[in-house]
Design a protein around this motif. Structure first.
Motif, mmCIF file in Angstrom:
data_model
loop_
_atom_site.group_PDB
_atom_site.id
_atom_site.type_symbol
_atom_site.label_atom_id
_atom_site.label_comp_id
_atom_site.label_asym_id
_atom_site.label_seq_id
_atom_site.Cartn_x
_atom_site.Cartn_y
_atom_site.Cartn_z
ATOM 1 N N ALA A 1 0.824 -1.209 0.000
ATOM 2 C CA ALA A 1 0.000 0.000 0.000
ATOM 3 C C ALA A 1 0.864 1.268 0.000
ATOM 4 N N LEU A 2 2.010 1.212 0.668
ATOM 5 C CA LEU A 2 2.890 2.385 0.745
ATOM 6 C C LEU A 2 3.583 2.688 -0.580
ATOM 7 N N VAL A 3 3.891 1.652 -1.362
ATOM 8 C CA VAL A 3 4.633 1.878 -2.615
ATOM 9 C C VAL A 3 3.724 1.950 -3.828
ATOM 10 N N CYS A 4 2.447 1.683 -3.652
ATOM 11 C CA CYS A 4 1.528 1.671 -4.791
ATOM 12 C C CYS A 4 1.288 3.075 -5.322
ATOM 13 N N ALA A 5 1.591 3.267 -6.614
ATOM 14 C CA ALA A 5 1.341 4.544 -7.275
ATOM 15 C C ALA A 5 0.662 4.307 -8.621
ATOM 16 N N THR A 6 -0.192 3.287 -8.648
ATOM 17 C CA THR A 6 -0.880 2.925 -9.880
ATOM 18 C C THR A 6 -2.212 2.273 -9.539
ATOM 19 N N PRO A 7 -3.221 2.455 -10.405
ATOM 20 C CA PRO A 7 -4.485 1.730 -10.189
ATOM 21 C C PRO A 7 -4.415 0.288 -10.691
ATOM 22 N N ASN A 8 -3.330 -0.038 -11.371
ATOM 23 C CA ASN A 8 -3.199 -1.364 -11.970
ATOM 24 C C ASN A 8 -2.540 -2.355 -11.000
ATOM 25 N N VAL B 1 9.847 -4.718 -5.968
ATOM 26 C CA VAL B 1 8.546 -4.335 -6.515
ATOM 27 C C VAL B 1 8.708 -3.980 -7.986
ATOM 28 N N GLN B 2 7.752 -4.435 -8.802
ATOM 29 C CA GLN B 2 7.784 -4.117 -10.228
ATOM 30 C C GLN B 2 6.439 -3.523 -10.654
ATOM 31 N N ASP B 3 6.500 -2.458 -11.442
ATOM 32 C CA ASP B 3 5.326 -1.860 -12.100
ATOM 33 C C ASP B 3 4.313 -1.263 -11.134
ATOM 34 N N ALA B 4 4.790 -0.748 -10.004
ATOM 35 C CA ALA B 4 3.877 -0.126 -9.040
ATOM 36 C C ALA B 4 3.688 1.363 -9.299
ATOM 37 N N GLY B 5 4.351 1.897 -10.324
ATOM 38 C CA GLY B 5 4.260 3.319 -10.619
ATOM 39 C C GLY B 5 5.448 4.088 -10.058
ATOM 40 N N LYS B 6 5.513 5.375 -10.383
ATOM 41 C CA LYS B 6 6.639 6.206 -9.948
ATOM 42 C C LYS B 6 6.394 6.727 -8.535
ATOM 43 N N LEU B 7 7.338 6.433 -7.649
ATOM 44 C CA LEU B 7 7.203 6.844 -6.252
ATOM 45 C C LEU B 7 7.563 8.316 -6.091
ATOM 46 N N ARG C 1 8.684 7.569 -0.878
ATOM 47 C CA ARG C 1 9.991 6.950 -0.641
ATOM 48 C C ARG C 1 10.372 7.023 0.840
ATOM 49 N N ARG C 2 10.149 8.206 1.410
ATOM 50 C CA ARG C 2 10.528 8.409 2.811
ATOM 51 C C ARG C 2 9.709 7.504 3.724
ATOM 52 N N ILE C 3 8.399 7.460 3.496
ATOM 53 C CA ILE C 3 7.517 6.657 4.355
ATOM 54 C C ILE C 3 7.818 5.173 4.193
ATOM 55 N N ALA C 4 8.008 4.734 2.938
ATOM 56 C CA ALA C 4 8.320 3.321 2.684
ATOM 57 C C ALA C 4 9.666 2.945 3.309
ATOM 58 N N SER C 5 10.639 3.835 3.206
ATOM 59 C CA SER C 5 11.962 3.562 3.786
ATOM 60 C C SER C 5 11.876 3.421 5.300
ATOM 61 N N ASN C 6 11.122 4.312 5.926
ATOM 62 C CA ASN C 6 10.958 4.232 7.374
ATOM 63 C C ASN C 6 10.277 2.925 7.785
ATOM 64 N N PHE C 7 9.299 2.513 6.988
ATOM 65 C CA PHE C 7 8.582 1.261 7.273
ATOM 66 C C PHE C 7 9.532 0.070 7.180
ATOM 67 N N VAL D 1 12.478 -0.859 -6.183
ATOM 68 C CA VAL D 1 11.335 -0.628 -7.072
ATOM 69 C C VAL D 1 11.853 -0.512 -8.489
ATOM 70 N N ASP D 2 11.411 -1.421 -9.344
ATOM 71 C CA ASP D 2 11.843 -1.457 -10.749
ATOM 72 C C ASP D 2 13.370 -1.430 -10.863
ATOM 73 N N GLY D 3 14.034 -2.176 -9.999
ATOM 74 C CA GLY D 3 15.477 -2.308 -10.047
ATOM 75 C C GLY D 3 16.256 -1.257 -9.284
ATOM 76 N N GLU D 4 15.573 -0.193 -8.828
ATOM 77 C CA GLU D 4 16.246 0.863 -8.061
ATOM 78 C C GLU D 4 16.120 0.577 -6.564
ATOM 79 N N VAL D 5 17.228 0.584 -5.880
ATOM 80 C CA VAL D 5 17.202 0.373 -4.438
ATOM 81 C C VAL D 5 16.650 1.623 -3.756
ATOM 82 N N ILE D 6 15.544 1.461 -3.025
ATOM 83 C CA ILE D 6 14.950 2.573 -2.284
ATOM 84 C C ILE D 6 15.600 2.684 -0.914
#
Length: 413
Positions: A164-171, A188-194, A199-205, A216-221
């Motif tokens: 839920a924290l990384v989701c940036a897409t309706p898909n 995570v793949q294809d969740a949309g652009k964070l 990023r901050r909230i997901a990192s803290n979690f 996310v999509d190969g990028e280390v958050i």
């Protein structure tokens, strides 16, 4: 409207097959000899009821069976299930005219899968996390998974919250979860652009929940702890989303068979080497040249070798073996070889191996059909097939691994 069917046999995907007007009908979750009713849609049917059950039918291990799109054969008695999987490999070999005794299937225990790919999607009622129903886009939320390591099942709620924290897409999007020595690695793949706040909230979690990494999509958050796995005595830091055998036990079995077969080889080629699950184990006794097309995987292998101790020399080469296989002249510099390609197999590479003088070859495959094709090429090139061992690491699915060991006498030059 339902129709009565009698199941004749199981198909390659584990579906029961019945004969009917217009040809064969595939009915999931049925067994040979059963009489069932099912709602037919062309060549497929949905099981409605079992009128006469097979004596091999057993109670499934999971409440989500038949719905989640994962397991296909939880209703199949264990020994019969293992025989069916072994026969899948034997049948593929026979289809290519290969006469070879196939060893008994190496079984897979429940609660051992260390790498699981979930589907997720935000809905009006909350975040869905689970698996996709077969032949559908519907995500079935899960509360248990008897094939997966307990560390994954125990984390379902927090993984759903992270989704839920990384989701940036309706898909729908995917979340690959891997159990490592450092904790859970989540890719995570294809969740949309964070956004930055996401990023901050997901990192803290991630840090608060003790996860090893989020990418996310190969990028280390965020990466509080480097995700590490052991290949033999060597610790390997996995790149985000890296391929890893689904169960550690199956990986060790495959590595043991390959290592024993190549134990006399002083210089080994490891083709489709990945992060080094074979190469780094083989390097305990032999020099190894590891060839792989994926740059991050190859870098992880090379880094692990450089920080390890007590190994023979390991060299690495980035190369797309589908477009540019090692030639037989290049291969002649080795006295042992292992190749473990994706499901498509290694047809062109096998043609070069067949022309080579490499005396010891181990072929590892997750697809009996392409394995049989590649083995036929090697046999026609003068190799002798010594053994074929099927290995189950995708419990209650139709998928089966196999390790084939071959030898060829050295040609005089």
């Amino acid at each position: 409207m339902s129709t009565r069917f009698t199941i004749a046999r199981l198909g390659a995907q584990g579906d029961g097959i019945a004969s009917a007007d217009g040809g064969e009908v595939f009915i999931p979750f049925t067994l040979p000899g059963e009489t069932v009713t099912a709602a037919r849609q062309k060549d497929r049917a949905t099981l409605m009821s079992v009128l006469e059950a097979s004596p091999l039918r057993v109670d499934p291990a999971c409440r989500h069976f038949t719905e989640c799109g994962g397991c296909a054969l939880q209703h199949f008695e264990a020994e019969a299930y293992r025989q069916w999987k072994r026969e899948r490999v034997a049948q593929a070999l026979r289809a290519k005219g290969i006469a070879c005794a196939v060893d008994a299937l190496v079984p897979c225990a429940s609660q051992t899968r260390r790498r699981v790919v979930f589907s997720a999607r935000r809905t009006e009622t909350g975040m869905l996390l689970g698996f996709v129903r077969a032949l559908s886009s519907e995500i079935i939320p899960i509360k248990e998974c008897p094939i997966s390591l307990p560390a994954i099942v125990a984390s379902l709620d927090r993984l759903r919250r992270l989704a839920a924290l990384v989701c940036a897409t309706p898909n729908a999007f995917h979340m690959t979860v891997t159990v490592t020595a450092s904790g859970l690695d989540v890719a995570v793949q294809d969740a949309g652009k964070l956004g930055e706040n996401q990023r901050r909230i997901a990192s803290n979690f991630v840090m608060a929940e003790g996860l090893a990494r989020l990418s996310v999509d190969g990028e280390v958050i965020v990466e509080p702890k480097k995700p590490v796995v052991q290949f033999g005595s060597v610790a390997v830091a996995l790149p985000p989303g890296a391929f890893l055998q689904a169960t550690e036990a199956a990986e060790q079995t495959m590595a043991g068979l390959v290592g024993q077969h190549l134990s006399r080889a002083k210089k080994i080629a490891d083709l489709f080497a990945g992060c080094g699950s074979f190469a780094l184990r083989l390097a305990a006794k032999s020099e190894v040249h590891a060839v792989e097309g994926d740059a991050p995987a190859l870098a992880a292998l090379d880094r692990a070798f450089r920080f390890a101790s007590g190994l023979k020399r390991v060299t690495v080469e980035r190369r797309d073996l589908f477009r540019r296989p090692l030639t037989f002249k290049e291969l002649n510099g080795f006295d042992g070889l292992v190749f473990d390609p994706p499901r498509a197999g290694a047809e062109d590479q096998s043609k070069q191996i067949a022309r080579s003088d490499v005396p010891l070859v181990a072929a590892v495959s997750c697809n009996p059909v392409t394995l049989a094709r590649d083995l036929r090429i090697l046999l026609d090139g003068g190799y002798q097939l010594k053994s074929v061992t099927p290995i189950d690491q995708f419990l209650w699915s139709p998928h089966v691994e196999a390790v084939a060991l071959l030898e060829k006498p050295r040609r005089r030059r």
